[in-house]
Motif scaffolding. Sequence first.
Motif, PDB file in Angstrom:
ATOM      1  N   VAL A 107       0.857  -1.190   0.000  1.00 59.80           N
ATOM      2  CA  VAL A 107       0.000   0.000   0.000  1.00 59.80           C
ATOM      3  C   VAL A 107       0.892   1.240   0.000  1.00 59.80           C
ATOM      4  CG1 VAL A 107      -1.905  -1.158   1.192  1.00 59.80           C
ATOM      5  CG2 VAL A 107      -0.137   0.014   2.528  1.00 59.80           C
ATOM      6  N   ASN A 147      -6.355   7.180  -2.229  1.00 54.99           N
ATOM      7  CA  ASN A 147      -5.920   5.900  -1.673  1.00 54.99           C
ATOM      8  C   ASN A 147      -6.123   5.812  -0.165  1.00 54.99           C
ATOM      9  OD1 ASN A 147      -4.012   7.661  -0.767  1.00 54.99           O
ATOM     10  ND2 ASN A 147      -2.258   6.691  -1.786  1.00 54.99           N
ATOM     11  N   ASP A 183      -6.435  -0.280   0.318  1.00 59.44           N
ATOM     12  CA  ASP A 183      -6.078  -1.640  -0.094  1.00 59.44           C
ATOM     13  C   ASP A 183      -5.593  -2.505   1.060  1.00 59.44           C
ATOM     14  OD1 ASP A 183      -6.687  -1.041  -2.741  1.00 59.44           O
ATOM     15  OD2 ASP A 183      -4.669  -0.242  -3.108  1.00 59.44           O
TER      16      ASP A 183
END
Length: 219
Positions: A107, A147, A183
């Motif tokens: 990540v 993200n 993620d």
Amino acid sequence: MKKILLLLSLLPLLATAQNVATTTPAPSAPKEKLLEGFAQVGYVHELWIVSNNLSYGYSSLSYTGNGFYVGGGLRSRMNNKRPFGFGLSLDYLQYNMDKTLNTNERVPVDYSFLRATPMIFYRFNSKSKFTFTARGDVGCMVATTNNAHNYLQLGLKGCVGYGAYEANIGFNFSQADDAPATDLNSKWREQMFTLGVTCYPGRIPGFLPHRSPKPVVTK
């Protein structure tokens, strides 16, 4: 009859004298404003603890990072007779995690947030020029990148002030089933340590222009 006419002729002069007397009243003490503005900047040390339940046991890894915050806000004025206060700050917060987070979890390591923080204060009674204040807050972390998740962050802070400046040390924490990284689907716990400086510009002599009260004209 002559006395009545004399009194009637003096009425305009008496009214003019009354207007002059009420034009410049005795100056009254200015009222103290309830709120004061501040600017703040500080250093951030971030700790993530990522854990998972495995078929053969339990795994837990920790990752660290460093960053900063900068912003400002409003706070109520406090003194020894009024020890409780409240406030709201808005700041930009950014931290960069160690590269091992990317190596192990795949990540990103860079995270940034806009943080809105309602705050409550308690000022300890002090007869010195220094002030000692405890603060509790709830930070609403809004991610500025694609993200990362938004999350809430609880915090405690100790503050020592002198004049227009204040130094503080804080501890913030959060816990969730999902980490800020989109993620990373693991149980996640955060611990954040901060060192910061706050400035109250209104307390600096000459920073704000002094406005004398305007005379009130009574018609």
